[in-house]
Design an enzyme around this catalytic site. Structure first.
Site, mmCIF file in Angstrom:
data_model
loop_
_atom_site.group_PDB
_atom_site.id
_atom_site.type_symbol
_atom_site.label_atom_id
_atom_site.label_comp_id
_atom_site.label_asym_id
_atom_site.label_seq_id
_atom_site.Cartn_x
_atom_site.Cartn_y
_atom_site.Cartn_z
ATOM 1 N N ASP A 228 -3.177 -0.482 -6.245
ATOM 2 C CA ASP A 228 -2.899 0.270 -7.469
ATOM 3 C C ASP A 228 -3.802 -0.200 -8.606
ATOM 4 O OD1 ASP A 228 -1.352 1.759 -9.525
ATOM 5 O OD2 ASP A 228 0.102 1.989 -7.911
ATOM 6 N N HIS B 78 0.538 1.808 -14.376
ATOM 7 C CA HIS B 78 0.930 2.450 -13.116
ATOM 8 C C HIS B 78 1.262 1.434 -12.028
ATOM 9 C CE1 HIS B 78 0.184 4.935 -9.458
ATOM 10 N NE2 HIS B 78 0.529 5.962 -10.214
ATOM 11 N N SER C 138 3.718 9.325 -6.921
ATOM 12 C CA SER C 138 3.405 7.899 -7.095
ATOM 13 C C SER C 138 4.672 7.061 -7.194
ATOM 14 C CB SER C 138 2.620 7.677 -8.391
ATOM 15 O OG SER C 138 1.256 7.897 -8.208
#
Ligand SMILES: *[C@@H]1O[C@H](CO)[C@@H](O)[C@H](O)[C@H]1NC(C)=O
Ligand SMILES: *[C@@H]1O[C@H](CO)[C@@H](O)[C@H](O)[C@H]1NC(C)=O
Length: 749
Positions: free
Chosen positions: A157, A209, A535
């Protein structure tokens, strides 16, 4: 197809538009000049090699110097030296390097060269990256499992935030002895046991994220997480006692697959058990897809791979990460709203959502205005500057979703123009998938239908008025789980004979860890954020598979997938079949096998297992050449045996039937439930025009781990009644204790 033509195909893909323009404007010689100039332009290539027979490398350094011999040979006569970017050791034999097309051509002649292709850049699968926030998420899914103890989840990520309370190592044992990972910044502990960077200079998360997905997969318990100080609870990931290893592969420009492969290479070497990838690209044949190729090497080592399905829904054929050895995860809603209700002057109440929940919003009616009714397209979507000549002061302003304007930015525009509040109505394609965003003013995001109702009221009323009622966190929303509008849909493009996505899991308004940020309006320090996307659903499934792997260390990645898929739920809390964003029954290409049910997955009864070599005849059956299959499975392959896709021992079926067709496939199930158990087909859901026969009719087991094979025949009958090209159904094998459901899609041609 030889390696040369596969390179030019990729290049064409990127150059389609410019080439078309050149054709119109330039002569043929001009085109040749441009092309040959491009051939010396270096770009990043992924190069696959096969070590010559009998050659064994004693050390990674030996292998790497063999790689360098390719670079030296290729650079003869060129003025730019090629540079090695990543040397791969586990994921496959080969490397990523900055090369010109001419240098690649020179390399092709060398012994051991297999193929080369330009690097692809994948993107993150979040629909939205807002500011901050906190609340807890605690779905009580852990049941009797041991919270993922002893399992290592590798997350690929944007990096991670060390020191975040979700990554505290309270209660965590040290990493297992097999762990060989590295920590490339200060802040690793027994929870965050590894952090590596393949993209910039540090595995630190500057985006948010990666912190969020890691927290969702395996965040530790955090007491007192809260939103604006009013919704207190305990936050935790799906496998709160699993270890985390971050592999940073994404930067501001995306996630290059050379870096993804390097991260998978490292993760395999270092000893992770589960990989979570919330990123992807458009569908492409598996041998050109870095994630598919890397994931195959992972499953060969028993590593489970969970990937996001993509956020290109609700359109068909929009999936990423379709390989059958990957768990492809779509996104669904939670039974929790952060509710903000629109109250209209005609007494109508329309529920919506907002994360910003002011306590002191006046409960008297305010004038209600829709800038789109007079102000045109830009004003309708509340684009920046579009409200200048419209009187919105002190009013509730209705804005349409979409139009290329971010949701929070619309609110900023309304606020700047003096609006008192915003109602944000979904576009038609988003249906009733509403988001709880951290808006900058009192707001409510309502479904498309509610937007239509409000516009009708405005149109019919001489002096329309409205207010917003902030109700905070509301649990038990019984339409959940419903498929999110953005969740990518099948059918699979890369392999039409495999049903994808495999599963859906929570991916809308998910609260999890976030780098510390400050909310300017309240000065609240928030270490949690609420965002949406596949996600977010992918790390839920990564965490759940860690729980399963911890409970069942002997299960293969395919067995874990099977357990998750055959036990998935089909109905929402209301008891009705799971719906999509249109409030219509969601089809198999939206939900795959259904909604994940972790505790049922822990005790599936039967599993459909697949060994890595079983994929070879399947891949040959896709029409891939032996060389292309070899790129994926990492050995020399001759496609002698070929099976149809639907013959792979998958826990679902995608079958194409012509007029009068009968197609038969076999499946082999392994008994992991009760030694003495008999299974019969109890619940069969058949579309019109289809008959189904299984042989034998009963599966009689008398010991654990016993395998039995059955045949299932799909028959097209009653020709002429079929309306749509696609139909679907399912069959359920049941014993006294277990139900094993396999859904199927039928394409009538
Ligand atoms: C929040 O405050 C910081 C520091 O005062 C400022 O730099 C930033 O632009 C502000 N953000 C917003 C969204 O207003
Ligand atoms: C399974 O079926 C066989 C054959 O009908 C029968 O003899 C046996 O008792 C059954 N076993 C169980 C556990 O029901």
């Amino acid at each position: 197809m030889n390696s040369n033509s596969s390179i030019s195909m990729e290049r064409k893909r990127y150059n389609v538009l410019p080439v078309v323009c050149f054709m119109l404007l330039l002569t043929f010689t001009d085109i040749l000049t441009i092309t040959s100039a491009n051939l010396d332009q270096p770009e990043t290539y992924i190069v696959h090699l096969n070590a010559p027979d009998g050659v064994k490398f004693d050390t990674p350094e030996d292998r790497q110097s063999w790689y360098h011999s390719f670079l030296s040979a290729s650079s003869a006569g060129s003025n730019v030296e090629p540079t090695l970017i990543h040397a791969y050791h586990n994921v496959f034999t080969g490397f990523a390097a900055k090369l010109s097309a001419n240098q690649v051509k020179a390399m092709e002649k060398m012994d051991g060269f297999v193929t080369a292709r330009p690097e692809r850049v994948y993107k993150l699968h979040t629909t939205h990256t807002p500011r901050f926030l906190g609340l807890h998420r605690n779905l009580g899914f852990w049941g009797g499992s041991n919270y993922g103890k002893g399992i290592i989840i590798g997350v690929l990520d944007t990096g991670i935030t060390p020191g975040h309370p979700s990554f505290d190592d309270k209660g965590m044992p040290p990493p297992p002895a097999k762990w060989k990972g590295k920590c490339e910044f200060v802040g690793c502990n027994n929870k965050l046991i590894g952090a590596r960077d393949f993209i910039s200079s540090s595995p630190l998360d500057e985006e948010g994220h990666g912190t969020h997905t890691s927290g969702t997969a395996a965040g530790n318990f955090v007491n007192g997480a809260n939103v604006f100080g009013n919704a207190k609870g305990t936050a935790a990931g799906m496998a709160p006692l699993a270890h985390l290893a971050m592999y940073k592969v994404c930067g501001i420009f995306g996630c290059p697959d050379g870096a993804i492969l390097a991260a998978m290479d490292a993760a395999i070497e270092e000893g992770v058990d589960v990989l979570s990838l919330s990123l992807g690209g458009a569908s492409i044949p598996f041998y050109e897809d870095g994630i598919a190729v890397g994931a195959f090497s992972a499953i060969q080592r028993g590593i489970f791979v969970s990937c996001s399905a993509g956020n290109s829904g609700p359109f068909s054929f929009s999936l990423s990460n379709e390989a059958p050895w990957i768990l492809t995860v779509g996104a669904s809603t939670l039974d929790r709203d952060i509710r903000s209700t629109v109250y209209l002057g005609n007494q109508a109440l329309l529920d919506g959502q907002s994360l910003f929940q002011p306590k002191d919003f006046p409960q008297n009616f305010l004038p209600l205005v829709y800038p789109g009714s007079k102000g045109g397209q830009l004003a309708a979507v509340c684009a920046a500057g579009s409200l200048k000549n419209i009187d919105v002061k002190g009013k509730v302003v209705l804005c349409d979703g979409g139009g290329g304007v971010a949701r929070i930015a619309k609110g900023q525009t309304v606020k700047d123009a003096g609006g008192a509040a915003m109602i944000l109505a979904n576009e038609m394609i988003d249906g009733d998938t509403t988001r709880a965003d951290a808006h900058v003013l009192p707001a409510s995001n309502v479904a498309y239908d509610a937007g239509v109702t409000i516009k009708t009221y405005i149109f019919l009323s001489s002096s329309p008025v409205a207010t917003l009622i902030f109700r905070g966190t509301v649990m038990g929303v019984d339409s959940a789980p419903a498929v999110a509008s953005f969740s990518s849909r099948g059918p699979s493009v890369a392999s039409a004979g495999i049903v994808k996505p495999d599963i859906i899991g929570p991916g809308v308004n998910i609260l999890a860890a976030w780098p510390v940020s400050v909310d300017n309006s309240t000065q609240t320090k928030a270490t949690f954020n609420m965002i949406s996307g596949t996600s977010m659903s992918c790390p839920h499934l990564a965490g759940i598979s860690a729980l399963l792997k911890s409970e069942h260390p002997d299960w293969s990645p395919a067995a874990i997938k099977s357990a998750i898929m055959t036990t998935a739920g089909r109905v929402s809390l209301s008891g009705k079949p799971i719906e999509d964003e249109r409030e219509l029954r969601a089809n198999i290409f939206a939900i795959g096998s259904g909604h994940v049910n972790p505790s049922k997955a822990n005790d599936p009864g039967l599993i459909f297992d697949i060994q890595p070599n079983d994929y070879i005849p399947y891949l040959c059956g896709l029409g891939y050449t032996s060389k292309q299959v070899g790129v994926i499975v990492q050995k020399r392959v001759t496609c002698s045996e070929v099976i149809p896709e639907a013959q792979l021992n998958y826990p679902s079926f995608a079958v194409t039937l012509g007029v009068g067709d009968t197609k038969s496939f076999t499946r082999t199930v392994t008994n992991v439930g009760v030694a003495n158990s008999n299974y019969t087909l109890t619940d069969v859901d058949l579309p019109v025009d289809l008959a189904l026969i299984t042989e034998p009719a009963m599966l009689i087991f008398n010991k654990l781990n016993q395998k039995l094979t059955y045949q299932v025949s799909f028959m097209r009958v009653n020709i002429g009644k079929v309306k749509a090209p696609y139909a679907e159904g399912y069959m359920t094998w049941s014993s006294h204790k277990h139900s094993v459901r396999t859904p199927f899609s039928i394409k009538f041609v």
